[in-house]
Design an enzyme around this catalytic site. Structure first.
Site, PDB file in Angstrom:
ATOM      1  N   LYS A  22       1.755  -8.886  17.697  1.00 27.92           N
ATOM      2  CA  LYS A  22       2.301  -7.665  17.105  1.00 27.92           C
ATOM      3  C   LYS A  22       2.090  -6.453  18.023  1.00 27.92           C
ATOM      4  O   LYS A  22       3.021  -5.669  18.235  1.00 27.92           O
ATOM      5  CB  LYS A  22       1.617  -7.449  15.743  1.00 27.92           C
ATOM      6  CG  LYS A  22       2.020  -6.190  15.006  1.00 27.92           C
ATOM      7  CD  LYS A  22       1.633  -6.286  13.549  1.00 27.92           C
ATOM      8  CE  LYS A  22       0.202  -5.936  13.236  1.00 27.92           C
ATOM      9  NZ  LYS A  22      -0.103  -4.496  13.364  1.00 27.92           N
ATOM     10  N   GLY A  94       0.407   1.971  11.830  1.00 24.96           N
ATOM     11  CA  GLY A  94      -0.268   2.981  12.645  1.00 24.96           C
ATOM     12  C   GLY A  94       0.195   2.925  14.092  1.00 24.96           C
ATOM     13  O   GLY A  94       0.318   3.951  14.766  1.00 24.96           O
ATOM     14  N   ASP A 313      -9.720  -6.108  14.581  1.00 29.71           N
ATOM     15  CA  ASP A 313      -8.847  -6.612  13.513  1.00 29.71           C
ATOM     16  C   ASP A 313      -9.365  -7.927  12.918  1.00 29.71           C
ATOM     17  O   ASP A 313      -8.785  -8.433  11.953  1.00 29.71           O
ATOM     18  CB  ASP A 313      -7.422  -6.817  14.049  1.00 29.71           C
ATOM     19  CG  ASP A 313      -6.758  -5.479  14.358  1.00 29.71           C
ATOM     20  OD1 ASP A 313      -7.174  -4.456  13.784  1.00 29.71           O
ATOM     21  OD2 ASP A 313      -5.832  -5.455  15.195  1.00 29.71           O
ATOM     22  N   LYS A 340      -8.549   1.960   8.479  1.00 26.30           N
ATOM     23  CA  LYS A 340      -7.452   1.020   8.780  1.00 26.30           C
ATOM     24  C   LYS A 340      -6.461   1.033   7.608  1.00 26.30           C
ATOM     25  O   LYS A 340      -6.446   1.971   6.829  1.00 26.30           O
ATOM     26  CB  LYS A 340      -8.023  -0.378   9.038  1.00 26.30           C
ATOM     27  CG  LYS A 340      -8.867  -0.456  10.306  1.00 26.30           C
ATOM     28  CD  LYS A 340      -7.988  -0.315  11.538  1.00 26.30           C
ATOM     29  CE  LYS A 340      -8.777  -0.370  12.811  1.00 26.30           C
ATOM     30  NZ  LYS A 340      -7.969  -0.008  13.980  1.00 26.30           N
ATOM     31  N   ARG A 344     -11.545  -1.114   5.013  1.00 24.12           N
ATOM     32  CA  ARG A 344     -11.815  -2.567   5.079  1.00 24.12           C
ATOM     33  C   ARG A 344     -13.262  -2.915   4.767  1.00 24.12           C
ATOM     34  O   ARG A 344     -13.538  -4.034   4.321  1.00 24.12           O
ATOM     35  CB  ARG A 344     -11.388  -3.131   6.445  1.00 24.12           C
ATOM     36  CG  ARG A 344      -9.891  -3.230   6.557  1.00 24.12           C
ATOM     37  CD  ARG A 344      -9.400  -3.926   7.810  1.00 24.12           C
ATOM     38  NE  ARG A 344      -7.940  -4.047   7.753  1.00 24.12           N
ATOM     39  CZ  ARG A 344      -7.146  -4.175   8.803  1.00 24.12           C
ATOM     40  NH1 ARG A 344      -7.652  -4.198  10.019  1.00 24.12           N
ATOM     41  NH2 ARG A 344      -5.834  -4.285   8.647  1.00 24.12           N
TER      42      ARG A 344
END
Ligand code: S3P
Length: 428
Positions: A22, A94, A313, A340, A344
């Site tokens: 991504k 983002g 991540d 995020k 999280r």
């Protein structure tokens, strides 16, 4: 709200290929859009975040077509965008808003860019400050989206970022393509370097050393073809599931293994997982390899400092691994997780407590003691793709049925997640 019921699995076996990375996909579309001429991209991510970048670029007048397996971007050079007729929508992404802002800051027109309810709560001062130092004018309320960017002539800067963030770094490096002179960004520790590698592939040198990146502007370049490797952040969910489920043997084919993203591999190896990497080949400056994982007995580890940007991540899925590891696993210096797609830390702690894990949080740390059996539970995705997928894996390991509320958010990075999971999971 769509929900997903998940029953425990016995094992995970087979070979799969996860969709394109991504982070690299966003950069491929944006950089190709300001190149002169056509770029053909193979393996673009199917994520809705990347669709958001594509739509923003189309709203800026860039023609982007699907041609069989490829996505073809008709770049119009650095000043080829048209002023959009409407507000650009970055959705949940983002990366879209922060990277595109760097390019929009140099355009000879004003653009407004916004996003969904989650994105509109996320901090944007981190890009507004350096872009204003370069000479851009950006209006916002409380440094949050929507951002109204009055583009213009930019000047080169030396910027010492207090946060290790590839989105900040990439925003500045993209703006630097328009500024006369050398723009340098230094970070407290190195974040993912996909922008530097891709600019290099397009013929613009962007590397200096260690945690510094630099671009000498103004820089013009031509379109080129690109092949994007599989997304290691998507593969991570399958790696951990294979480690935790007995008699597993799973191969993830052609996964990107850029060292700035390989933290998940190193972390699992440090915890004692039987994980192996095949031959590494670099295409378009991005290394890739097959990664094989078998079930194993994990032990605790501590992750902090320069390791954190490399697993930023993957902390949600590594937290699930930590519940099954013997000893106390500590994630320190992880305050960025609070800003995020969701907070999280809160999401991980809330859900793991519901499943019976031994977990504590602090402002910027998570402490998990294992191994503890996980119990099936009704779990909230918090509207966050990585939370939904991490807890889907937790549900496979748990001792009863679980429900993930808000499953559709997985589309943000990995629309095929549940169908691939179905392909490799064995119920016994
Ligand atoms: C990304 C950088 C990271 C990461 C995000 C994607 C990128 O964010 O968490 O998922 O593509 O540059 P930060 O730069 O905010 O750490």
């Amino acid at each position: 709200m769509a929900q997903k019921t998940i029953t425990p699995a016995k094992s995970m076996r087979g070979q799969i290929m996860v969709p394109g990375d991504k982070s690299i996909s966003h950069r491929a579309l944006i950089i190709a859009s300001i190149a002169r001429g056509t770029s053909r991209i193979r393996g673009l991510s199917t994520a809705s975040d990347v669709q958001a970048t594509r739509q923003c670029l189309q709203d800026l007048g860039i023609v982007i077509e699907d041609q069989e397996e490829d996505v073809v971007v008709h770049g119009r050079g650095r000043y080829g965008y048209h002023q959009p007729e409407k507000t650009l929508d970055a959705g949940n992404s983002g990366t879209t808003i922060r990277l595109l802002s760097g390019v929009l800051a140099a355009q000879p027109f004003t653009t407004t860019i916004t996003g969904d309810a989650s994105l509109r709560t996320r901090p944007m001062r981190r890009i507004i400050e350096p872009l204003e130092m370069m000479g851009a004018h950006i209006e916002s309320q409380d440094n949050k989206a929507p951002l109204t960017i009055k583009g213009g002539t930019l000047r080169a800067i030396d910027y010492a970022s207090t946060i290790a963030s590839a989105q900040i770094k990439a925003c500045i490096l993209l703006a630097a393509l328009y500024a006369k002179g050398t723009t340098r960004v230094t970070e407290p520790s190195q974040s993912r370097d996909h922008t530097e590698r891709m600019l290099d592939a397009f013929g613009v040198t962007a590397k200096c050393s260690g945690s510094c990146a630099a671009v000498m502007g103004p820089a013009e370049f031509d379109g080129r073809d690109l092949q994007i490797p599989g997304d290691i952040s998507s593969a991570a969910f399958f790696m951990v599931a294979a480690c935790l489920l007995p008699q597993s043997n799973l191969t993830l084919q052609q996964v990107g293994c850029n060292p700035t993203r390989l933290g998940i591999y190193d972390a699992l190896a440090a915890m004692g997982a039987p994980i192996q990497m095949g031959d590494v080949a670099a295409v378009d400056n991005e290394p890739r390899a097959d990664i094989s994982v078998k079930s194993g007995r994990l032990h605790a580890a501590t992750f902090a400092g320069s390791m954190i940007p490399r697993i930023i991540d993957e902390v949600p899925i590594l937290s699930i691994a930590a519940t099954q590891a013997s000893g106390t696993t500590v994630f320190r210096d992880v305050s960025e997780l609070r800003v995020k797609e969701s907070d999280r830390i809160t999401a991980i702690v809330t859900n793991l407590k519901l499943m019976g894990a031994d977990i504590k949080e602090d402002k910027d740390s998570i402490v998990i003691t294992g191994p503890t059996p996980l119990h099936g539970a009704v779990l909230d995705s918090f509207g966050d793709h990585r939370i939904a997928m991490a807890f889907s894996v937790a549900a496979l390991v748990a001792d009863g049925k679980s429900v993930i509320k808000g499953r559709q958010c997985v589309d943000v990075s990995f629309p095929d997640f549940y169908s691939l999971l179905q392909k490799v999971r064995y119920a016994g």
